[in-house]
Motif scaffolding. Structure first.
Motif, short mmCIF file in Angstrom:
data_model
loop_
_atom_site.label_atom_id
_atom_site.label_comp_id
_atom_site.label_asym_id
_atom_site.label_seq_id
_atom_site.Cartn_x
_atom_site.Cartn_y
_atom_site.Cartn_z
N ARG A 94 -6.63 -17.64 1.40
CA ARG A 94 -6.38 -16.86 0.17
C ARG A 94 -5.28 -17.49 -0.68
O ARG A 94 -4.95 -16.96 -1.74
CB ARG A 94 -5.97 -15.43 0.55
N GLU A 103 0.26 -6.33 5.12
CA GLU A 103 -0.91 -5.52 4.82
C GLU A 103 -1.38 -4.79 6.06
O GLU A 103 -1.00 -5.09 7.18
CB GLU A 103 -2.02 -6.42 4.28
N ALA A 117 -4.48 -4.65 -6.54
CA ALA A 117 -4.28 -5.45 -7.73
C ALA A 117 -5.62 -6.00 -8.24
O ALA A 117 -5.89 -5.98 -9.44
CB ALA A 117 -3.31 -6.59 -7.45
N GLN A 118 -6.44 -6.46 -7.31
CA GLN A 118 -7.74 -6.97 -7.71
C GLN A 118 -8.58 -5.89 -8.39
O GLN A 118 -9.19 -6.11 -9.44
CB GLN A 118 -8.53 -7.47 -6.48
N TYR A 178 2.49 -15.99 -0.15
CA TYR A 178 1.99 -14.65 0.15
C TYR A 178 2.98 -13.59 -0.30
O TYR A 178 2.63 -12.60 -0.92
CB TYR A 178 1.70 -14.51 1.64
N LYS A 225 1.20 -12.10 -13.04
CA LYS A 225 0.57 -11.55 -11.83
C LYS A 225 -0.16 -12.63 -11.06
O LYS A 225 -0.86 -13.45 -11.64
CB LYS A 225 -0.44 -10.46 -12.22
N ILE A 264 11.61 -1.59 -6.89
CA ILE A 264 12.09 -2.93 -6.58
C ILE A 264 12.73 -3.58 -7.79
O ILE A 264 13.35 -4.62 -7.68
CB ILE A 264 10.98 -3.85 -6.03
N ASP A 311 -5.08 -1.98 0.35
CA ASP A 311 -3.84 -2.75 0.40
C ASP A 311 -3.42 -3.16 -1.01
O ASP A 311 -4.25 -3.30 -1.90
CB ASP A 311 -4.05 -4.00 1.24
N VAL A 312 -2.13 -3.41 -1.16
CA VAL A 312 -1.63 -3.75 -2.51
C VAL A 312 -2.34 -4.94 -3.13
O VAL A 312 -2.65 -4.93 -4.32
CB VAL A 312 -0.12 -4.04 -2.54
N THR A 313 -2.57 -5.98 -2.32
CA THR A 313 -3.19 -7.16 -2.93
C THR A 313 -4.59 -6.83 -3.40
O THR A 313 -5.04 -7.32 -4.44
CB THR A 313 -3.23 -8.33 -1.94
N ILE A 314 -5.29 -6.00 -2.64
CA ILE A 314 -6.64 -5.60 -3.03
C ILE A 314 -6.57 -4.64 -4.21
O ILE A 314 -7.38 -4.70 -5.13
CB ILE A 314 -7.38 -4.94 -1.85
N VAL A 356 -3.02 -12.62 -8.67
CA VAL A 356 -4.01 -11.80 -7.99
C VAL A 356 -4.70 -12.67 -6.96
O VAL A 356 -5.36 -13.65 -7.29
CB VAL A 356 -5.02 -11.21 -8.98
N LEU A 357 -4.49 -12.31 -5.71
CA LEU A 357 -5.09 -13.11 -4.64
C LEU A 357 -6.59 -12.96 -4.65
O LEU A 357 -7.12 -11.89 -4.91
CB LEU A 357 -4.56 -12.64 -3.28
N LYS A 358 -7.26 -14.06 -4.30
CA LYS A 358 -8.71 -13.91 -4.16
C LYS A 358 -9.03 -13.54 -2.71
O LYS A 358 -8.22 -13.76 -1.81
CB LYS A 358 -9.41 -15.21 -4.57
N GLY A 359 -10.21 -12.99 -2.53
CA GLY A 359 -10.69 -12.72 -1.18
C GLY A 359 -10.04 -11.52 -0.52
O GLY A 359 -9.13 -10.91 -1.07
N ASP A 360 -10.57 -11.21 0.64
CA ASP A 360 -10.14 -10.02 1.36
C ASP A 360 -9.18 -10.37 2.47
O ASP A 360 -9.07 -11.52 2.88
CB ASP A 360 -11.36 -9.33 1.97
N VAL A 361 -8.54 -9.34 2.97
CA VAL A 361 -7.74 -9.49 4.17
C VAL A 361 -8.71 -9.88 5.29
O VAL A 361 -9.79 -9.31 5.41
CB VAL A 361 -7.10 -8.13 4.53
N ALA A 376 1.98 -7.94 -6.90
CA ALA A 376 0.91 -6.95 -6.90
C ALA A 376 1.42 -5.52 -6.96
O ALA A 376 0.68 -4.60 -7.25
CB ALA A 376 0.03 -7.13 -5.66
N ALA A 426 2.78 -13.22 -3.99
CA ALA A 426 1.61 -12.46 -4.42
C ALA A 426 1.81 -10.97 -4.16
O ALA A 426 1.51 -10.12 -4.99
CB ALA A 426 0.36 -12.95 -3.70
N LEU A 427 2.34 -10.71 -3.00
CA LEU A 427 2.57 -9.33 -2.61
C LEU A 427 3.49 -8.64 -3.61
O LEU A 427 3.23 -7.55 -4.09
CB LEU A 427 3.22 -9.34 -1.22
N LEU A 428 4.54 -9.33 -3.93
CA LEU A 428 5.52 -8.74 -4.84
C LEU A 428 4.93 -8.53 -6.23
O LEU A 428 5.16 -7.51 -6.86
CB LEU A 428 6.76 -9.63 -4.92
#
Ligand SMILES: Nc1ncnc2c1ncn2[C@@H]1O[C@H](COP(=O)(O)OP(=O)(O)OP(=O)(O)O)[C@@H](O)[C@H]1O
Ligand SMILES: Nc1ncnc2c1ncn2[C@@H]1O[C@H](COP(=O)(O)OP(=O)(O)OP(=O)(O)O)[C@@H](O)[C@H]1O
Ligand SMILES: [Mg+2]
Ligand SMILES: [Mg+2]
Lengths: 518, 321, 334, 328, 303
Positions: free
Chosen positions: B292, B50, D193-194, B251, B270, D263, D188-191, B272-277, B258, B254-256
């Motif tokens: 996370r 990220e 998605a959220q 991680y 899916k 992918i 970012d991708v993870t965000i 979906v991760l919680k929280g922010d970077v 997303a 999750a990335l994949l």
């Protein structure tokens, strides 16, 4: 000092009774202090003059001395002792009595560097007039309550004239003790006006002293207003927000004359504006060059253009109003051709390059120094002399001048006490050419002249002195260390409603007789 | 295959300073915190993660564009951190970089020709006519015409600029090229042009790429092996197929999951991760991902996992694998 | 916040020390001898030497500097060598005049400048915009001493509408409390004095206001234009807010930030630098005091005065910064 | 079939600049049905944002001006309305969120102030109830400790949180239409998605229609019902999402799909980029704007602009290849 | 922090679409943009006229500015022979104003060059090397800035002596921190750009990077500041001369002429009016030009 109120009708007072008469006087700068001994500038002395009396005083229209706080005086036979009888019943503004003790207190404070009250300034006028601390005055003795005796180290011709100078105003000893170093903000004298308040850079207010021994002043208050700019000040005068002003632009003289509400007054001349030629520098060591420069300058044109005609061309280093003036001296005429011829004779047929120093500030004897400098520059250019104008701020200008760094140097002198010695000795004696403090900025070291001037100092007979001075002037004219330019009669202006203002030759005067009619 | 580049325990901490006169350090920003990997000759190693996880910093440290805080970087066997300025400048011939921003990476006051010519002249590879010819050749190689050389960068589109950047990097015939998100700023249609170009060039000039990107699809497409970074550390590194088909680290998973796939029919599970970077200024203790991670255990909070080979050629840093 | 201010204050120390050294060196480099300046053209060598000794001018420079700083740290700013008045008093007497003038000028400058800037930005390329920007350009191109004199000539000499010099007419009486005459007149309910003071302050404050007014107007305009382009303004419009709310609540508050800095800088320099205006309008303020002190080699006034002015200047800028942080939350939390 | 909420017909928005007239939007038409999500895709500069802003009439004028077309919202042409009426629709019936959550919130006002402001304006609530509603909305979009966060300033939020706050703001007045202009591009991708999940959830809950602007075909595939593809200020293809991905008709759409690295590919294929560059909107070539880059371009493509027509039911294309197809 | 780079790029993407215009080089473009703006063109013309007048002063001026004096006719009002009248020495004001342009050119060029050289050097060093060097230099500049500029200039001329040359030095010193600050901040922003990193990556030395890559990219703000400063330098020098600290008579410097005229403001206002207007027009010219350049050099305003 301020004696001689016109003893006519006691304060007629306005019929309405309650309306104050305020005389507003415009000048260009604020006072630097109000302790007269510690100031040297007219801006301050104008104010202290109203608050303080001196032991002796000048006549209203000349520099003859007359009684002030001292009513009688007597010199010892060897000339070294002066006994003064003091005026009785005089009180300082703070109510303390004026007496011999007070006089002694003042003089001791001035003379003695160790005196606990020798504070609040540098007492420079004292040293200048009495040659250092304690200087000529060896002792001051209280003979009785109203008699005081001065013991001098040597006879001193201008002693009485000196005592009359405004700077030697007598202060209340109590006030000095009370205020110490801050006395200059709380002046207490015996004069016709009492100090009221001082707003920096704005105004100083004094009010009438109803118990003044010399009669009641006719106005209730005098306000000294600071208006630095000549034009603005004149405008205020025209508008009537001030009643009188000094420092009139010569170019405004016409304007005053044409305004039915204004009157023009002239201050008698006791000054000289001159161009000093540094005789130590080439080519000015050559007499012909100096004379050529004298021939080259058109004084008449200068006076017409920059003095509004209100000046006399000078031919001697001292003004004609002083005794001892040599009117027989014949001035160098304006004659560029002759100047050129002289230069050629001296070996400069094509002239030369030099510097012409012009003052940065206006003085009565030089109201527009830069303009005058430029005009002289043009005059010199016409005879082939290429002069570059140089200037510094006032302090540096004086310093460099007294160091002899200049070639041609515009300068002037206002007399202190009306004695020729005050001009000739200070300005042209060889003893005054010490680098750094030279009063003689042409560095002219005429042996003969010097001998004459020294002799005149020791002589106490005025007639004999006058002879010596006349002879000296003759010599100085020939040697031409200067181009004496003018003796200015500085114009001042007032509203027509103002009466009783007689500008004095020394540069300041008392306002006791000034009245304001509606 | 031998490793062209070896990175061992690389660290870069940025001091967080305060004060106008005396720059006091109040904290350390651990942009890169112990990264190790090899890049083999001729391969493309993809580096994903990220924003702010330290990818670019890693790239810059390798080229010594910024001084690493700690760790070793071996290029062709020599430790480049031990080189002096002059030797380093020599070595730069062999390692080049292509930047993300096609607008900021070209000097706007220079003509394209001068931009590409500068490295050639600097390293005395050629001069005069020869140098000009080389520049023309390079322009051609990246798909531009030689008359383009007389223009300024601002007169080109993003894709064209990126080609200029690539030409500059190739001018020195480097062995390694660090590509710092070279296509992220480009539209898909242009992006494909540039990716193809890079692939072609790699073959033609036998280049080795360290390919940094945050777009997993692009990395997937271009890389032989892929390293995943999180908060200054590598959490997983493997062959691209292994990584995408069998991700081990939560991680990576999750990335994949997303990544939106351009196929409306593809229905996926899916995560979906919680929280922010989180900020690298005060990274959490233990495994930096535990805040996370849906599977975090107590151990994860206390002990930082090390990168270990869990399957052949597949290294992961996770207690749970 | 308190900690931030204290920190900032500490950060000022090196600047203030630097300023003090510069001020000190500067005045001691000036060729004129202070002793000569004090004693005038009639001075003798002995008296000058005695005075130099008394003033400590014969000591090496670093000794003099140490003494100067030592005194300053004890709160002793020395006495003027010309008037013998404590420097602090000389200052205190002039400062209200300068403050009043600068405040008046600043108020004019801010009101006119910000309004003109906002309207110009909102109505970009309109006649108003063109006119006010030409005006603003003239404002920074005019020699203000010339403008002052011209105003004097017109309004005082020719038309006689306003007063050319000083703070009050002689015959106006005003009981002073704060020494800001306009304020005092209001406080004492002295209406004629207020009018009189107003007639006096109008021209100098207008002259003094031209430059800051012009700068603020230009600054406001460009900063407003910049802000109006921002995404959050688009957001505000997309929310359906009234244009007035968008401009005055959303845009101006952001656009004001750079303007605030300019205001601080301008105000700071007004407080110390109004030499020309004060000279022309005979305004008894600090600028003139300093100018005269430099000219008269009144070194205690110059070195302490510059120190005080610099201190005021940095303090104003500090205040602006603090104010800034109130308006700009992004700074507050740092 | 749901009824139409928004119909844009032949919208034209031009910018009059010194370099010439930029035809940023030049004849865009599409419809959006109630409760559905319409994706708008296209390359950078293809006029997506300008179209969206034209709907709310947020185009800065000068230099921009809507020079033609209709925007029928709920049966009324928005272009006929007075500025005051439009203002009442903005934020209330049509809300908008923008690409960049970092700059789209006013940095000097608290999140609360910005949120409450719009609630008071459109819902005519008093301050207190507006604040309550604001807290409610913030919790709804998943911001913890919403009450406390009301007093926070935007810079104290992370990117994802800001975008959530933007969404809360947009949805606080129950708009009928939400225009989202690349709401996740900067994240970012993870965000991402959220946020996408959140938008989908909220859409279900409030029955809001969404116009989703993006350049990411993946996002389109994931959340949209219908898609319009734009190129150089014009729509080139419109279809439901499955049709578009399975059987795209326009060569540009093909190109987009083929140039995408994916992918889900088993084997690495070489990408097939669209060669060339998008045209200059000031000096548009006559004919089809895509013709210079089009592999299938014919003679006619270079001279005549293809009509944007319904080729099959619900599938519109602007391409000469299908000249003879579809109902005439 | 996250994503901001991507964003900027997104924004940039919008711009150069129309970059297909024929290239005239960067400066050609700037010039074209410059003269397209009415106000900038006015500025350019004013400055050009001013320079031309300065260059050809002897050809234009009907009289000698110094020697053609006539005390008898001093302060004469404007007439057909002397369109701006005569001054206090009876010289032709018009001729003096014409020659004054030369002095003003000198003032502008010399004083600004002084601060330019010093400021650019200091700013570039501070910005490029950063750390304590930056702290030191910028603190020094802060100190200079903490002085009220007029007083500083007055004090410096007092130190060096009232002469035009010294006034120029004083102005140069006063302006230096402004240049240093601007240069520093641009260097700081340029320094972090990728093309500087690229330059380092291809093996450029520090000096080469500063001279070839950093400074050329700082030109725009420096040029703008220089143009604006020339205007204000003329203004400030006039103020110093007005106070008697700058040019000395009979030099026909405009501020000195103004100062001269001040005593005659009532009797002969023309002596003041004309030099003041000359200053105003020239400074206005430089300000317009500077503003125009700022716009023309700002890539964001490119359309
Ligand atoms: N010169 C610097 N000074 C201080 N901090 C820095 C510096 N350069 C990078 N950082 C910080 O280090 C961290 C890692 O940055 P880096 O640029 O390597 O991230 P990245 O993975 O490349 O992110 P992106 O995808 O946004 O490019 C970030 O938090 C960044 O803010
Ligand atoms: N104010 C303006 N003046 C001139 N042209 C403009 C203006 N605003 C936008 N344009 C042009 O309009 C065209 C369409 O812009 P728009 O913002 O709608 O593109 P987009 O599809 O949203 O692109 P992106 O994906 O980059 O956001 C672009 O070519 C742009 O250059
Ligand atoms: Mg990066
Ligand atoms: Mg967009």
């Amino acid at each position: 000092g301020c004696t001689g109120a016109k003893k006519q009708g006691e304060n007629k007072g306005a019929p309405g009774g309650n309306k104050e008469k305020v005389f507003v006087f415009g000048k260009s700068g604020d006072a630097s202090g109000l302790d007269p001994i510690n100031v040297t500038d007219g801006e301050s002395l104008y104010v202290t003059q109203q608050i303080f009396d001196t032991l002796l005083d000048y006549e209203e229209d000349s520099t003859e001395v007359k009684p002030g706080l001292a009513t009688e005086w007597e010199n010892s036979r060897d000339g070294k002792e002066w006994t003064l009888k003091l005026r009785q019943g005089v009180k300082f503004h703070d109510g303390t009595p004026f007496n011999a003790e007070a006089v002694k207190f003042n003089f001791d404070r001035w003379r003695d560097e160790k005196n606990p009250y020798h504070k609040g300034g540098d007492f420079s006028y004292y040293t200048a007039m009495f040659s250092g601390f304690p200087g000529v005055i060896k002792d001051v003795i209280v003979v009785d309550e109203y008699t005081v005796k001065f013991v001098l180290t040597k006879p001193m011709a201008p002693f009485l004239a000196n005592l009359a100078m405004a700077t030697f105003g007598i202060s209340s000893p109590e006030a000095i003790k009370k205020y110490g170093e801050d006395y200059f903000k709380h002046p207490v004298g015996t004069g016709p006006f009492k100090f009221v308040k001082w707003e920096k850079d704005q105004q100083i207010v004094v009010e009438k002293n109803p118990e003044y021994w010399g009669g009641k002043p006719k106005v209730d208050k005098v306000v000294f207003r600071v208006i630095p700019d000549n034009s603005a000040r004149f405008l205020e005068l025209k508008a009537g927000t001030i009643d009188a002003m000094i420092g009139l632009n010569p170019d405004d003289v016409e304007n005053v004359k044409n305004d039915p509400n204004l009157q023009l007054l002239l201050r008698p001349s006791m000054n000289v504006g001159y161009l000093a030629i540094n005789v130590e520098k080439k080519p000015f060591d050559n007499l012909q060059v100096r004379q050529a420069i004298n021939y080259a300058i058109n004084k008449k044109a200068l006076i017409d253009a920059f003095y509004a005609g209100l000046a006399k061309p000078a031919k001697n280093p001292m003004p004609p109003s002083l005794w001892g003036y040599n009117d027989k001296v014949k001035d160098y005429e304006y004659d560029p051709a002759k100047a050129k011829a002289l230069l050629a004779e001296a070996g400069y047929p094509n002239g030369f390059k030099t510097t012409l120093w012009a003052m940065p500030v206006a003085r009565d004897y030089m109201p527009q120094p830069k303009e005058i400098g430029q005009a002289i520059q043009q005059d010199l250019a016409k005879v082939g002399i290429d002069a570059k104008i140089v200037t510094y701020d006032w302090t540096t200008y004086i310093e460099k001048g007294q160091n002899g760094e200049h070639d041609l140097y515009l300068f002037g002198w206002v007399g202190d006490n009306g004695d020729p010695d005050n001009f000739l000795y200070y300005l042209l004696d060889k003893s005054n050419t010490v680098k750094g403090t030279a009063g003689n900025v042409s560095f002219y070291k005429g042996e003969k002249v010097s001998a004459l001037l020294t002799e005149a100092q020791r002589e106490t007979d005025q007639a004999k002195r006058a002879k010596l001075y006349e002879e000296a002037q003759e010599l100085i004219h020939e040697e031409a260390p200067w181009v004496p330019l003018v003796h200015a009669t500085p114009p001042v202006a007032a509203r027509k409603s103002i009466t009783g203002w007689v500008p004095h030759a020394t540069g300041t005067e008392c306002f006791i007789n000034i009245d304001k009619t509606e | 295959m031998e490793a062209l580049l070896k990175v061992k325990n690389l660290k870069k901490y940025f001091p967080v300073t305060k004060g106008a006169v005396f720059h006091r350090n109040v904290a350390m920003l651990k942009a890169v915190d112990g990264v190790s990997f090899d890049v083999l000759k001729g391969e493309t190693l993809g580096l994903v993660g990220e924003s702010g996880c330290g990818k670019s910093t890693t790239g810059r440290c390798i080229l010594r564009l910024i001084e690493p805080t700690d760790g070793e970087v071996y290029f062709e066997g020599k430790d480049i951190r031990a080189l002096n300025n002059k030797e380093m400048r020599q070595t730069r011939k062999d390692m080049q970089i292509v930047f993300q921003d096609p607008y900021a990476s070209l000097n706007p006051r220079m003509k394209v020709r001068d931009i590409i010519m500068e490295p050639i002249l600097l390293h005395g590879i050629a001069s005069g006519r020869e140098a000009r010819d080389r520049v023309n050749k390079l322009l051609e190689v990246v798909g531009l015409a030689s008359y383009h050389g007389d223009r300024y960068a601002h007169e080109f589109s993003g894709g064209q600029r990126q080609r200029i950047g690539i030409a500059r990097a190739l001018a020195l015939e480097p062995k390694l090229v660090v590509c710092d998100e070279p296509v992220s700023a480009l539209d898909v249609s242009i992006q494909a042009q540039v990716i193809n170009l890079m692939e072609d060039l790699q073959k033609e000039f036998h280049l080795t790429f360290l390919f940094i990107a945050h777009d997993l699809s692009v990395v997937h497409h271009i890389s032989d092996r892929v390293a995943v970074m999180y908060l200054g550390r590598i959490v997983e590194i493997a062959n691209y197929k292994d990584l995408y088909q069998n991700p081990l680290h939560p991680y990576t998973k999750a990335l994949l999951s997303a990544i939106p796939i351009p196929n409306p029919k593809a229905k996926r599970e899916k995560i979906v991760l919680k929280g922010d970077v989180i900020s690298p200024i005060n990274p959490p203790a233990g495994c930096s991902f535990h805040t996370r991670c849906p599977f975090a255990t107590d151990m994860c909070k206390e002990e930082a996992p090390v990168l270990e080979e869990k399957e052949t050629g597949h290294q992961v840093a996770c207690h749970l694998v | 916040m308190g900690k931030y201010i204290v920190k900032r204050l500490i950060g000022l120390i090196p600047v203030v020390i630097g300023v003090s050294i510069c001020a000190f060196l500067l005045i001691h480099l000036i060729p004129g001898d202070p002793a000569r300046a004090i004693l005038g053209e009639r001075a003798t060598e002995e008296t000058m030497n005695a005075l130099r000794e008394q003033l400590g001018l014969n000591d090496p420079l670093y000794v003099q500097y140490a003494r100067f700083m030592g005194n300053v740290l004890q709160g002793d700013f020395g006495r003027s060598v010309i008037t013998n008045n404590p420097v602090i008093e000389e200052f205190a007497q002039r400062f209200p005049a300068t403050l009043e003038l600068s405040l008046a000028a600043m108020i004019i400058a801010v009101i006119v400048g910000v309004l003109a800037g906002v309207i110009s930005a909102v109505k970009q390329y309109s006649i108003f915009d063109n006119l006010s920007m030409v005006g603003a350009l003239l404002g920074v191109s005019l020699p203000i001493f010339w403008l002052g004199l011209m105003m004097q000539w017109l309004f005082a000499f020719k038309l006689g509408l306003l007063d050319a010099s000083a703070r009050l007419s002689v015959d106006t009486h005003l009981q002073t409390i704060t020494n800001l005459y306009l304020l005092d007149a209001i406080l004492t309910g002295n209406w004629p004095a207020f009018v009189d003071a107003f007639k006096h302050i109008l021209m100098p404050s207008l002259a003094l206001a031209t430059i800051p007014m012009a700068i603020i107007a230009r600054m406001t305009r460009s900063s407003m234009l910049e802000v109006l382009k921002q995404d959050y303004i688009r957001t505000a419009r997309a929310k359906g807010l009234k244009e007035k709310v968008v401009i005055f609540k959303h845009a101006l508050k952001n656009a004001f930030l750079p303007v605030l800095t300019v205001m601080g800088l301008q105000f700071g320099s007004l407080l110390g630098g109004a030499v020309l205006t004060e000279t022309i309008f005979s305004w008894p303020g600090v600028g003139r005091l300093m100018y005269e002190a430099i000219m008269q080699r009144d070194f205690p006034v110059v070195q302490n005065g510059i120190l005080i002015i610099a201190l005021i200047f940095v303090l104003i800028n500090l205040m602006v910064d603090i104010l800034y942080s109130y308006v700009d939350p992004r700074i507050r939390t740092h | 079939m749901a009824e139409t909420l928004l119909a844009v017909e032949d919208l034209k928005t031009y910018f009059y600049t010194e370099a010439g007239v930029v035809k940023a939007v030049d004849g865009v038409s599409f419809t959006l049905k109630k409760g559905e999500t319409l994706g708008v895709v296209g390359e950078s500069g293809s006029g997506k944002s300008i179209t969206a802003m034209s709907i709310l009439q947020l185009i800065a004028s000068p230099p921009g001006r809507i020079v033609g077309g209709k925007i029928i919202f709920n049966g009324e042409n928005l272009l006929d309305k007075s500025p005051e009426e439009i203002r009442k629709i903005r934020g209330n019936e049509i809300a908008m969120i923008f690409q960049d959550p970092m700059t789209s919130l006013n940095p000097v006002l608290t999140i609360g102030e910005q949120l409450i402001e719009v609630i008071i304006l459109h819902q005519k609530l008093d301050k207190k109830s507006a604040a309550k509603k604001a807290v409610e909305m913030l919790s709804l979009v998943g911001i913890p400790e919403a009450e406390k966060r009301l007093k926070a300033y935007p810079h104290q939020f992370s990117g994802g949180m800001r975008q959530r706050a933007m969404i809360a703001m947009a949805l606080s007045c129950n708009p009928k239409l939400l225009i989202a202009d690349e709401p996740t591009t900067a994240l970012d991708v993870t965000i991402q998605a959220q946020i996408l999940k959140l938008m989908n959830d909220l859409k279900e809950r409030f029955h809001t229609s969404i116009m989703m602007i993006t350049h990411d075909l993946g996002v389109v595939a994931e959340i949209c019902d219908d898609v319009v593809v734009m190129y150089a200020g014009r729509p080139v293809e419109y279809a439901d999402v499955n049709t578009l991905f399975e059987s795209p008709l326009h060569p540009y759409t093909w190109g987009l799909l083929a140039s995408l690295p994916r992918i889900d590919d088993r084997e690495k294929k070489r990408l097939e980029p669209i060669e060339g560059l998008p045209p200059d909107l000031v000096n548009m070539p006559p004919g089809c704007p895509f013709a210079p880059r089009c592999k299938k371009a014919m003679e006619i493509c270079r001279v005549q602009r293809p009509e944007y027509r319904e080729i099959k039911k619900g599938h519109l294309v602007a391409c000469h290849l299908y000249l003879n197809m579809g109902e005439q | 922090m996250s994503g901001s780079t991507t964003l900027e790029i997104k924004r940039n993407r919008l711009q150069p679409r129309n970059g297909k215009r024929e290239s005239k080089g960067l400066w050609g473009d700037v010039f074209k943009r410059l003269i397209r703006s009415k106000s900038a063109l006015t500025g350019l013309i004013l400055v050009a006229v001013f320079l031309l007048v300065a260059l050809c002063a002897p050809l234009i001026a009907p009289y000698d500015p110094i020697t053609d004096s006539d005390l008898v006719k001093r302060l004469e009002a404007p007439s057909s022979e002397h369109i701006m009248g005569r001054d206090s020495q009876g010289r032709d004001i018009f001729s003096r104003i014409i020659y004054g342009a030369r002095i003003s050119v000198q003032i502008g060029v010399i004083s600004v060059s002084f601060s330019l050289v010093l400021g650019v050097a200091l700013g570039a060093i501070a910005g490029f090397y950063g750390k304590w060097l930056d702290g030191l230099i910028m603190r020094l500049m802060d100190i200079l800035l903490a002085f009220p500029s007029v007083l500083l200039a007055i004090a410096i001329t007092a130190v060096l002596g009232p002469e035009l040359r010294n006034a120029m030095i004083a102005i140069g010193v006063v302006y230096t921190p402004h240049f240093a600050r601007i240069v520093r901040s641009t260097v700081l922003s340029v320094k972090t750009t990728e093309y500087i990193e690229a330059a380092r990556a291809i093996g450029c030395s520090d000096l080469r990077i500063i001279l070839r890559h950093v400074l050329p990219n700082c030109m725009a703000p420096i040029i703008v500041q220089t143009t604006l400063s020339i205007g204000t330098a003329i203004l400030d020098a006039a103020a110093l001369s007005f106070l008697g600290l700058g040019a000395q008579p009979p030099t026909p410097e405009w501020g000195a002429m103004l100062s001269d005229g001040r005593s005659y403001i009532q009797r002969a206002p023309h002596v003041m009016i004309f030099p003041g207007m000359a200053i105003m027009f020239v400074v206005l010219g430089f300000n317009l030009l500077g503003d125009g350049l700022r716009d023309a050099l700002d890539p964001r305003l490119k359309r």
